[in-house]
Design a protein around this motif. Structure first.
Motif, PDB file in Angstrom:
ATOM      1  N   SER A 149      33.347  43.347  45.010  1.00 50.33           N
ATOM      2  CA  SER A 149      32.510  43.828  43.903  1.00 50.33           C
ATOM      3  C   SER A 149      33.311  44.081  42.628  1.00 50.33           C
ATOM      4  CB  SER A 149      31.740  45.095  44.319  1.00 50.33           C
ATOM      5  OG  SER A 149      30.848  44.801  45.369  1.00 50.33           O
ATOM      6  N   ASN A 150      34.133  43.108  42.265  1.00 52.00           N
ATOM      7  CA  ASN A 150      34.860  43.171  40.984  1.00 52.00           C
ATOM      8  C   ASN A 150      35.847  44.338  40.939  1.00 52.00           C
ATOM      9  OD1 ASN A 150      35.505  42.240  38.412  1.00 52.00           O
ATOM     10  ND2 ASN A 150      33.813  43.292  37.412  1.00 52.00           N
ATOM     11  N   PHE A 151      36.501  44.594  42.060  1.00 52.77           N
ATOM     12  CA  PHE A 151      37.431  45.722  42.161  1.00 52.77           C
ATOM     13  C   PHE A 151      38.853  45.238  42.463  1.00 52.77           C
ATOM     14  CE2 PHE A 151      39.176  49.287  44.902  1.00 52.77           C
ATOM     15  CZ  PHE A 151      39.356  50.188  43.867  1.00 52.77           C
ATOM     16  N   MET A 152      39.767  45.481  41.544  1.00 54.88           N
ATOM     17  CA  MET A 152      41.201  45.248  41.732  1.00 54.88           C
ATOM     18  C   MET A 152      41.497  43.835  42.254  1.00 54.88           C
ATOM     19  SD  MET A 152      42.468  48.983  43.153  1.00 54.88           S
ATOM     20  CE  MET A 152      44.103  48.943  42.373  1.00 54.88           C
ATOM     21  N   LEU A 153      40.890  42.831  41.633  1.00 56.26           N
ATOM     22  CA  LEU A 153      41.045  41.456  42.102  1.00 56.26           C
ATOM     23  C   LEU A 153      42.497  40.984  42.021  1.00 56.26           C
ATOM     24  CD1 LEU A 153      37.868  39.868  40.433  1.00 56.26           C
ATOM     25  CD2 LEU A 153      38.105  40.830  42.737  1.00 56.26           C
ATOM     26  N   TRP A 154      43.190  41.333  40.975  1.00 54.69           N
ATOM     27  CA  TRP A 154      44.597  40.949  40.826  1.00 54.69           C
ATOM     28  C   TRP A 154      45.462  41.709  41.821  1.00 54.69           C
ATOM     29  CZ3 TRP A 154      47.478  37.387  38.222  1.00 54.69           C
ATOM     30  CH2 TRP A 154      48.861  37.622  38.128  1.00 54.69           C
ATOM     31  N   GLN A 155      45.253  42.997  41.908  1.00 55.84           N
ATOM     32  CA  GLN A 155      46.099  43.855  42.737  1.00 55.84           C
ATOM     33  C   GLN A 155      45.865  43.650  44.228  1.00 55.84           C
ATOM     34  OE1 GLN A 155      44.114  44.757  40.249  1.00 55.84           O
ATOM     35  NE2 GLN A 155      45.141  46.141  38.820  1.00 55.84           N
ATOM     36  N   ALA A 156      44.725  43.080  44.603  1.00 52.50           N
ATOM     37  CA  ALA A 156      44.356  42.948  46.018  1.00 52.50           C
ATOM     38  C   ALA A 156      44.895  41.677  46.668  1.00 52.50           C
ATOM     39  CB  ALA A 156      42.840  42.983  46.165  1.00 52.50           C
ATOM     40  N   ALA A 157      45.799  40.988  46.010  1.00 55.42           N
ATOM     41  CA  ALA A 157      46.281  39.699  46.516  1.00 55.42           C
ATOM     42  C   ALA A 157      46.739  39.770  47.967  1.00 55.42           C
ATOM     43  CB  ALA A 157      47.412  39.180  45.623  1.00 55.42           C
ATOM     44  N   TYR A 158      47.423  40.858  48.348  1.00 59.82           N
ATOM     45  CA  TYR A 158      47.915  40.998  49.719  1.00 59.82           C
ATOM     46  C   TYR A 158      47.432  42.292  50.376  1.00 59.82           C
ATOM     47  CZ  TYR A 158      50.804  36.875  49.271  1.00 59.82           C
ATOM     48  OH  TYR A 158      51.226  35.573  49.128  1.00 59.82           O
TER      49      TYR A 158
END
Length: 257
Positions: A210-219
């Motif tokens: 839901s558009n949350f921390m897409l960059w930070q959630a890579a791993y």
């Protein structure tokens, strides 16, 4: 695979948590306030009110576990689409929350931080947020990081615009743009080594970011739980973290390497 891991933890009875392997940064998508209220034939705002109490319980539990950063998805850039009365109520919650909970945060040495476009929040909400930031700025324990009027795509667009302006001004060569450089333009940059959450928990059975921390959630590891957010508590947090600890994080490598 998710259910298998959870069942293994549940079969063991009380969740066994290795305190030496508690993740540094835990992020939670707090979902299900409205469904919790509707299941009890209550107005949706009653779920949000109860959800605020859950934030208090989970914050203290996370701090006691030694978590360094707890990021809570409190209000998204898309939440403005909700009914006006509900949005107005949601904008009042930070005021009520901080007015009653800041002394407890200080007592537990918890520092408040916020990410998102807070300039678009009502003045009263902005004042309450700023008051909490000021009151806890000298706390050195866990960081309670609220994502407030936050959307990850908006965050990425803003970061890209900042970088593009530097390139256009001749201050930055395109080939100098690295993953690390982009990360420094994200709203989590102030979290330093803890910018990326090791685990993202979502309540209420939904399985999406839901558009949350897409960059930070890579791993990041994802743990989805069926409990609505108002039913979530310290034991629920431990259970979710036990599921996280049951997994092997390879970061694209091999298990035995």
């Amino acid at each position: 695979m998710k259910m298998d891991s959870q069942k293994q933890v549940e079969l063991a009875g009380q969740p066994h948590l290795d305190r030496q392997r508690v993740p540094h940064h835990v992020a939670i998508i707090m979902d299900g306030n409205g469904r919790w209220a509707q299941s009890r034939h209550l107005p949706r705002v009653a779920g949000h009110q109860q959800g605020m109490q859950t934030v208090k319980k989970v914050t203290i539990a996370a701090s006691d576990l030694g978590i360094k950063v707890l990021t809570l998805y409190a209000f998204s850039t898309e939440n403005w689409k909700r009914p006006t009365a509900e949005v107005k109520f949601l904008m009042q919650l930070p005021i009520r929350f901080f007015n009653t909970f800041v002394p407890d945060l200080v007592a537990h040495n918890v520092r408040v931080m916020v990410m998102g476009d807070t300039a678009k929040l009502p003045d009263g909400t902005q004042n309450a947020v700023q008051g909490a930031l000021d009151a806890t700025k000298n706390c050195t324990g866990m960081i309670l990081n609220f994502a407030l009027n936050y959307g990850s795509r908006d965050e990425i667009v803003r970061a890209t615009q900042k970088i593009a302006k530097q390139v256009a001004a001749g201050a930055l060569a395109p080939e100098a743009i690295t993953e690390e450089f982009i990360s420094q333009e994200m709203m989590t940059a102030s979290l330093g080594q803890f910018a990326d959450p090791e685990v993202i928990i979502r309540t209420s059975g939904e399985e999406r970011l839901s558009n949350f921390m897409l960059w930070q959630a890579a791993y990041s590891e994802f743990v989805f739980v069926d409990e609505h957010w108002p039913d979530f508590d310290g034991e629920s947090l431990k259970q979710a973290l036990a599921v996280f600890q049951s997994r092997h994080r390879r970061f694209g490598g091999l298990k035995n390497k």
